[in-house]
Scaffold this active site. Structure first.
Site, PDB file in Angstrom:
ATOM      1  N   ILE A  65      25.407  24.720  15.075  1.00  0.00           N
ATOM      2  CA  ILE A  65      25.941  25.843  15.462  1.00  0.00           C
ATOM      3  C   ILE A  65      25.137  26.897  15.759  1.00  0.00           C
ATOM      4  O   ILE A  65      23.745  27.708  15.785  1.00  0.00           O
ATOM      5  CB  ILE A  65      26.920  26.780  14.691  1.00  0.00           C
ATOM      6  CG1 ILE A  65      27.031  25.767  13.120  1.00  0.00           C
ATOM      7  CG2 ILE A  65      27.583  27.802  14.581  1.00  0.00           C
ATOM      8  CD1 ILE A  65      27.735  26.227  12.206  1.00  0.00           C
ATOM      9  N   CYS A  66      25.287  27.552  17.775  1.00  0.00           N
ATOM     10  CA  CYS A  66      24.178  28.367  18.162  1.00  0.00           C
ATOM     11  C   CYS A  66      25.368  29.775  18.129  1.00  0.00           C
ATOM     12  O   CYS A  66      27.077  29.565  17.403  1.00  0.00           O
ATOM     13  CB  CYS A  66      23.843  28.503  19.218  1.00  0.00           C
ATOM     14  SG  CYS A  66      24.226  27.580  20.523  1.00  0.00           S
ATOM     15  N   GLY A  67      25.181  30.667  18.997  1.00  0.00           N
ATOM     16  CA  GLY A  67      26.214  31.985  19.578  1.00  0.00           C
ATOM     17  C   GLY A  67      27.668  30.752  20.521  1.00  0.00           C
ATOM     18  O   GLY A  67      29.354  31.506  19.865  1.00  0.00           O
ATOM     19  N   GLY A 109      29.630  29.559  17.102  1.00  0.00           N
ATOM     20  CA  GLY A 109      29.678  30.803  15.620  1.00  0.00           C
ATOM     21  C   GLY A 109      30.397  32.332  16.215  1.00  0.00           C
ATOM     22  O   GLY A 109      30.602  32.574  15.877  1.00  0.00           O
TER      23      GLY A 109
END
Length: 157
Positions: A65-67, A109
């Protein structure tokens, strides 16, 4: 299954909640690949380490998960033999595994909430690769990856 989970600072809190869900509610063994605090961190290293663990058989699948989920997917896909797919709805989560045999899924995210992540993780982890017509396509992807490696070996300085 042994599941790896990793996130950058944009999704640290979501990772922590998702990690508990995958272990406690879904019953999988979970290995955390970071980040371990909300302090700013670059996502490529987390993706590379997690994808390498999948490749080496330390874990069977992973969630990153990242932005946006895009950077994690791009980074994980740089590891030979890895197929990482960004998912955002139940159908894409199902097909990532059933049609594409993706060992890793990624989430944004800042795009979807943790409740949606839980739903998608459950869908992804409850499916297995179907083979059939899809197997032929995955084999084509793998063959192309091998061609790129051969090309690089033959054209290095």
């Amino acid at each position: 299954m042994r599941i790896g989970i990793g996130a950058d600072h944009n999704a640290y809190e979501a990772k922590e909640e998702l990690k508990r869900y995958v272990a406690e509610e879904l019953g999988h063994e979970v290995k955390d690949y970071g980040t371990y605090s909300p302090a700013a961190v670059d996502y490529p290293g987390i993706a590379f380490n997690t994808a390498t663990a999948v490749k080496d058989g330390e874990i069977e699948r992973a969630i990153l998960i990242c932005g946006t989920g895009i950077g994690m997917a791009i980074s994980a896909n740089k590891i030979k033999g890895i197929r990482a797919a960004q998912v955002h709805d139940p159908y894409s989560a199902e097909r990532a595994q059933m049609s594409n045999n993706a060992q890793i899924i990624t989430f944004g995210g800042k795009i979807i909430g943790v409740d949606v992540m839980k739903l998608l993780a459950k869908e992804y982890l409850s499916n297995t690769f179907a083979g059939g017509n899809s197997e032929r396509k995955v084999e084509q992807i793998t063959a192309r990856e091998e061609e790129e490696i051969e090309y690089a070996k033959n054209h290095s300085c």
